[in-house]
Design a protein around this motif. Structure first.
Motif, PDB file in Angstrom:
ATOM      1  N   LEU A 394       0.809  -1.199  -0.052  1.00 36.26           N
ATOM      2  CA  LEU A 394      -0.106  -0.184   0.064  1.00 36.26           C
ATOM      3  C   LEU A 394       0.885   1.198  -0.064  1.00 36.26           C
ATOM      4  N   GLU A 395       0.126   2.150  -0.225  1.00 35.79           N
ATOM      5  CA  GLU A 395       0.928   3.826  -0.443  1.00 35.79           C
ATOM      6  C   GLU A 395       1.637   3.936   0.780  1.00 35.79           C
ATOM      7  N   ASP A 396       1.029   3.747   1.951  1.00 40.10           N
ATOM      8  CA  ASP A 396       1.751   4.113   3.261  1.00 40.10           C
ATOM      9  C   ASP A 396       2.899   3.047   3.697  1.00 40.10           C
ATOM     10  N   GLY A 397       3.216   2.262   2.669  1.00 37.55           N
ATOM     11  CA  GLY A 397       4.475   1.174   3.038  1.00 37.55           C
ATOM     12  C   GLY A 397       3.972  -0.181   3.702  1.00 37.55           C
ATOM     13  N   SER A 398       2.683  -0.072   4.102  1.00 38.36           N
ATOM     14  CA  SER A 398       2.179  -1.425   4.736  1.00 38.36           C
ATOM     15  C   SER A 398       1.917  -2.468   3.760  1.00 38.36           C
ATOM     16  N   GLU A 399       1.415  -3.432   4.307  1.00 35.45           N
ATOM     17  CA  GLU A 399       1.077  -4.703   2.897  1.00 35.45           C
ATOM     18  C   GLU A 399      -0.232  -5.172   3.467  1.00 35.45           C
ATOM     19  N   ARG A 400      -1.009  -5.776   2.621  1.00 35.03           N
ATOM     20  CA  ARG A 400      -2.138  -6.358   2.933  1.00 35.03           C
ATOM     21  C   ARG A 400      -2.320  -7.780   2.139  1.00 35.03           C
ATOM     22  N   VAL A 401      -3.094  -8.843   2.499  1.00 32.31           N
ATOM     23  CA  VAL A 401      -3.372  -9.797   1.711  1.00 32.31           C
ATOM     24  C   VAL A 401      -4.875  -9.651   1.273  1.00 32.31           C
ATOM     25  N   TYR A 454     -10.709  -3.903   8.562  1.00 25.52           N
ATOM     26  CA  TYR A 454     -10.636  -4.058   7.294  1.00 25.52           C
ATOM     27  C   TYR A 454      -9.809  -5.147   6.529  1.00 25.52           C
ATOM     28  N   ARG A 455      -8.726  -5.172   7.080  1.00 24.37           N
ATOM     29  CA  ARG A 455      -7.436  -6.155   6.730  1.00 24.37           C
ATOM     30  C   ARG A 455      -8.168  -7.690   6.921  1.00 24.37           C
TER      31      ARG A 455
END
Ligand code: ATP
Length: 512
Positions: A394-401, A454-455
């Motif tokens: 994601l734009e803020d550097g975090s990741e999601r599956v 949300y995640r």
């Protein structure tokens, strides 16, 4: 994401962690090639079935669905050819006690030689650069020629042995090629035996040969034996089809690759009965119709290929597979077969009953021809899940599956999330849950920060999250968050039902 074992491993781990697929009887260390569908898996499976069933039956006024039993009279399988010919050649290694398919050992051996040729070509390509002519190299390089000759010889002998069921010939070929057990290197092989893929059991208290019945290895025969029942009771006119979803069982010698190849699986099959002579027209119609059904799901046009069968089964006059780009590469997802009058003809012969259609237009009776479409539900499930699985930065550097499953197929359609657990927000959320829960499979979640909620929904593919905040109390509006874009939109609670109905609509998916 790239195709790799890695991707398959991730999909398997994700399926288990998030309640899609569990190994069967896991507390006893599992049972090979048997799996259980968990709480989200069962929902997804039902949605896939519904998509198929509606597309086949309601969208075709001349197709009806049945539900035949798994056990059938044993003569069914004699007539269909399964008792005599539904075999794989099997070989055991005496030292390792491992079991293999003799034809697969030989195919792997051939693949290894092909790899040698590829390496030789790669080397030459690097050496000669732009001026390299592969065709010429293949035709003249002595190493390539020698290896190609080897391949041709092994392929020729293997084909001959398989076609004449020459099991000794297969064993001799394995010995000639000096093929060793891939796991231990031992060449101490047993004889090759034919292994019938049908599971046998005994009926009631009758033991011995007389009582043997089989677990059906395909659902199609349940349709053929009911051809006349359905035609007469439904006053069906040619062309017409019979659809069915149900379990099938095959004692696969090697069952690997998760739910791609199982011993107990589910098929969605449709047999379309047509006037002889019109079968090629219908074969093409069904190829076209079925590929559109797949592509409407948005899993990537480039991920589908038709593969025509080079060697046709004795009863078929045309056959192809729809292959999907699974994490293991392009593999069969669905088969479309023009089966002539083989099945009905064989059942006529074995049962002594006429299985004919009286054509009022020509005043003739004849055995109809059949076009079959046959898709594995579990393979469709794996295709859906592996195409949907994405690890996103994601734009803020975090990741999601995130599982980008088509909203009409998604197991949970929406999550209702009160921003905080106080000030009347949970009560308001509960009201929304009550007004929507009978029309949509939904979840209520008030634990943890909203971002984490949300995640969790992203990971199970929930397409929409409804958030109830302080403004909701004031103006009766909520936000809808979209799984894929992560954009939020503020809407009035009164409009929620109609907005969501449109967004997750199966009808819209079917209409295209
Ligand atoms: P394969 O070549 O992969 O063994 P097949 O050609 O034997 O498949 P069919 O007999 O045409 O398969 O069966 C129709 C469909 O049933 C296949 O397209 C596949 O989706 C599904 N299927 C067949 N065998 C299995 C299995 N062991 N596990 C899960 N699905 C299966």
């Amino acid at each position: 994401m790239q195709n790799s074992d890695d991707k398959l491993k991730k999909v398997i781990a994700h399926s288990k962690e998030y309640g899609f697929v569990f190994p069967s009887s896991e507390i006893y260390d599992g049972l090979s090639a048997a799996y259980d569908y968990g709480q989200y898996g069962a929902e997804l499976k039902n949605n896939i079935k519904n998509y198929w069933w509606t597309a086949m039956t309601r969208m075709h006024q001349n197709i009806v669905g049945i539900d035949a039993s798994i056990f059938m009279h044993p003569t069914t399988w004699k007539a269909s050819g399964h008792v005599d010919a539904f075999n794989d050649p099997l070989i055991d290694n005496k030292d390792s006690k491992k079991r293999y398919r003799a034809d697969v050992l030989l195919e792997d051996y051939i693949k290894k030689i092909e790899q040698k040729i590829d390496k030789e070509i790669e080397k030459a390509k690097n050496k000669f650069g732009e001026s390299f002519n592969e065709e010429q190299f293949r035709a003249t390089n002595p190493n390539v020629l020698r290896n190609q000759e080897k391949i041709n010889a092994v392929e020729g002998k293997m084909k001959a042995a398989l076609e004449s069921s020459d099991l000794e010939g297969l064993k001799t070929l394995i010995e000639e090629c000096e093929i060793a057990d891939p796991e231990t290197g031992s060449r101490n092989w047993t004889e090759v035996r034919q292994f019938n893929l049908m599971f046998k059991t005994e009926l009631g208290a009758v033991s011995g040969d007389a009582g043997i019945i089989y677990l059906r290895p395909e659902t199609a025969q349940g349709i053929f034996v009911n051809f006349l029942n359905v035609q007469k009771s439904g006053r069906m006119k040619l062309p017409f089809g019979i659809a069915q979803i149900g379990k099938a069982f095959r004692n696969e010698i090697i069952a690997r690759q998760f739910i791609f190849r199982m011993r107990e699986f589910e098929q969605m099959e449709m047999q379309f009965f047509v006037k002889p002579g019109t079968e090629m027209e219908w074969y093409n119609y069904w190829k076209d119709t079925r590929i559109k059904w797949h592509k409407a799901l948005g899993m990537g046009e480039e991920n589908y290929k038709f593969h025509d069968h080079l060697k046709l089964a004795h009863y078929a006059n045309a056959a192809c597979d729809i292959e999907f780009n699974f994490p293991m590469g392009f593999k069969e997802l669905e088969g479309i077969h023009s089966r002539t009058d083989f099945d009905l003809g064989a059942h006529e012969k074995h049962s002594g009953k006429k299985l004919r259609y009286f054509d009022p237009e020509t005043n003739e009776s004849y055995v109809p021809y059949v076009i079959e479409t046959s898709i594995g539900l579990d393979r469709m499930f794996l295709a859906t899940l592996s195409a949907a699985y994405e690890e996103e930065k994601l734009e803020d550097g975090s990741e999601r599956v995130v599982l980008r499953i088509h909203p009409a197929l998604a197991p949970v359609k929406l999550a209702v999330l009160p921003l905080v657990k106080k000030d009347g927000l949970p009560e308001k959320a509960q009201e929304i849950v009550d007004s929507l829960k009978l029309d949509f499979n939904l979840q209520y979640d008030d634990k943890d920060a909203v971002g984490r909620r949300y995640r969790r929904q992203d990971a199970i593919g929930t397409p929409y999250c409804i958030t109830i905040d302080y403004d909701t109390i004031q103006d009766n509006t909520v936000t809808i968050r979209d799984r894929d874009t992560m954009q939020q939109e503020r809407v009035s609670i009164d409009k929620l039902h109609s907005i969501l109905s449109e967004k997750v609509s199966m009808t819209k998916l079917l209409r295209g």
